[in-house]
Design a protein around this motif. Structure first.
Motif, PDB file in Angstrom:
ATOM      1  N   LEU A  39       0.832  -1.207   0.000  1.00  0.00           N
ATOM      2  CA  LEU A  39       0.000   0.000   0.000  1.00  0.00           C
ATOM      3  C   LEU A  39       0.870   1.263   0.000  1.00  0.00           C
ATOM      4  O   LEU A  39       0.581   2.228  -0.703  1.00  0.00           O
ATOM      5  N   VAL A  40       1.942   1.214   0.787  1.00  0.00           N
ATOM      6  CA  VAL A  40       2.880   2.349   0.833  1.00  0.00           C
ATOM      7  C   VAL A  40       3.468   2.567  -0.564  1.00  0.00           C
ATOM      8  O   VAL A  40       3.554   3.696  -1.065  1.00  0.00           O
ATOM      9  N   SER A  41       3.824   1.464  -1.214  1.00  0.00           N
ATOM     10  CA  SER A  41       4.422   1.578  -2.540  1.00  0.00           C
ATOM     11  C   SER A  41       3.413   2.151  -3.555  1.00  0.00           C
ATOM     12  O   SER A  41       3.770   2.977  -4.407  1.00  0.00           O
ATOM     13  N   LEU A  42       2.129   1.773  -3.436  1.00  0.00           N
ATOM     14  CA  LEU A  42       1.113   2.311  -4.355  1.00  0.00           C
ATOM     15  C   LEU A  42       0.884   3.807  -4.111  1.00  0.00           C
ATOM     16  O   LEU A  42       0.680   4.574  -5.052  1.00  0.00           O
ATOM     17  N   ILE A  43       0.943   4.227  -2.853  1.00  0.00           N
ATOM     18  CA  ILE A  43       0.795   5.663  -2.554  1.00  0.00           C
ATOM     19  C   ILE A  43       1.979   6.430  -3.155  1.00  0.00           C
ATOM     20  O   ILE A  43       1.825   7.515  -3.722  1.00  0.00           O
ATOM     21  N   ASN A  44       3.164   5.844  -3.078  1.00  0.00           N
ATOM     22  CA  ASN A  44       4.341   6.476  -3.693  1.00  0.00           C
ATOM     23  C   ASN A  44       4.189   6.563  -5.213  1.00  0.00           C
ATOM     24  O   ASN A  44       4.527   7.582  -5.811  1.00  0.00           O
ATOM     25  N   ASP A  45       3.666   5.489  -5.822  1.00  0.00           N
ATOM     26  CA  ASP A  45       3.448   5.510  -7.287  1.00  0.00           C
ATOM     27  C   ASP A  45       2.452   6.606  -7.658  1.00  0.00           C
ATOM     28  O   ASP A  45       2.633   7.312  -8.651  1.00  0.00           O
ATOM     29  N   LEU A  46       1.401   6.702  -6.859  1.00  0.00           N
ATOM     30  CA  LEU A  46       0.369   7.715  -7.130  1.00  0.00           C
ATOM     31  C   LEU A  46       0.976   9.116  -7.044  1.00  0.00           C
ATOM     32  O   LEU A  46       0.787   9.954  -7.926  1.00  0.00           O
ATOM     33  N   ASN A  47       1.736   9.338  -5.989  1.00  0.00           N
ATOM     34  CA  ASN A  47       2.352  10.653  -5.801  1.00  0.00           C
ATOM     35  C   ASN A  47       3.334  10.972  -6.928  1.00  0.00           C
ATOM     36  O   ASN A  47       3.351  12.082  -7.449  1.00  0.00           O
ATOM     37  N   GLU A  48       4.108   9.963  -7.302  1.00  0.00           N
ATOM     38  CA  GLU A  48       5.099  10.167  -8.364  1.00  0.00           C
ATOM     39  C   GLU A  48       4.413  10.477  -9.699  1.00  0.00           C
ATOM     40  O   GLU A  48       4.837  11.377 -10.421  1.00  0.00           O
ATOM     41  N   GLY A  49       3.345   9.736  -9.959  1.00  0.00           N
ATOM     42  CA  GLY A  49       2.596   9.969 -11.200  1.00  0.00           C
ATOM     43  C   GLY A  49       2.082  11.393 -11.269  1.00  0.00           C
ATOM     44  O   GLY A  49       2.141  12.050 -12.315  1.00  0.00           O
TER      45      GLY A  49
END
Ligand code: FEO
Length: 135
Positions: free
Chosen positions: A24-34
């Motif tokens: 979940l942490v990694s998906l939040i990072n992907d979202l933020n990066e996107g």
């Protein structure tokens, strides 16, 4: 540097859930990066949808284990999951209807949303499951 960095303070000690929390942490990072890279609405929307779907899956797996072992805080914990899913659904609806564009505030909101839940609510089940040698 990651937007949300995993550290030991997030660990519940229950390996299966710590692994899911890390995803979940990694998906939040992907979202933020996107969003930070100005990727299109569609791409960012897909990551948000993946995050919401994985969150639901994760919540279900916690709830299943709680029910299986008669965790005394089950009802309170489930109510908190239901509230979070409702909030995430409202966010997705606003995004899909065009009423809200995804921004850094969205990922900041989700970061607080997830970390508060792990640090305050999930931590409460740690000793219960660890005492039962579940991980
Ligand atoms: Fe890890 Fe209760 O969600």
């Amino acid at each position: 540097m990651s937007f949300l960095k995993w550290d030991k303070s997030y660990e519940t000690g229950i390996k299966r859930f710590d692994g899911q929390h890390q995803k979940l942490v990694s998906l939040i990072n992907d979202l933020n990066e996107g969003m930070a890279q100005g990727k299109g609405k569609e791409i960012v929307g897909r990551v948000l949808l993946e995050l919401i779907n994985y969150t639901k899956e994760h919540f279900s797996s916690e709830e299943e284990l709680m029910q299986q072992y008669n965790y005394p805080g089950y009802l309170v914990h489930k109510a908190e999951h239901d509230r979070l899913v409702k909030e995430a659904g409202a966010l997705m609806e606003k995004h899909q209807s065009g009423a809200m564009s995804l921004s850094i505030e969205t990922s900041t909101f989700l970061k607080k949303w997830l970390t508060n839940h792990i640090l305050v609510v999930d931590k409460k089940y740690s000793s219960f499951f660890l005492d039962k040698k579940i991980n």
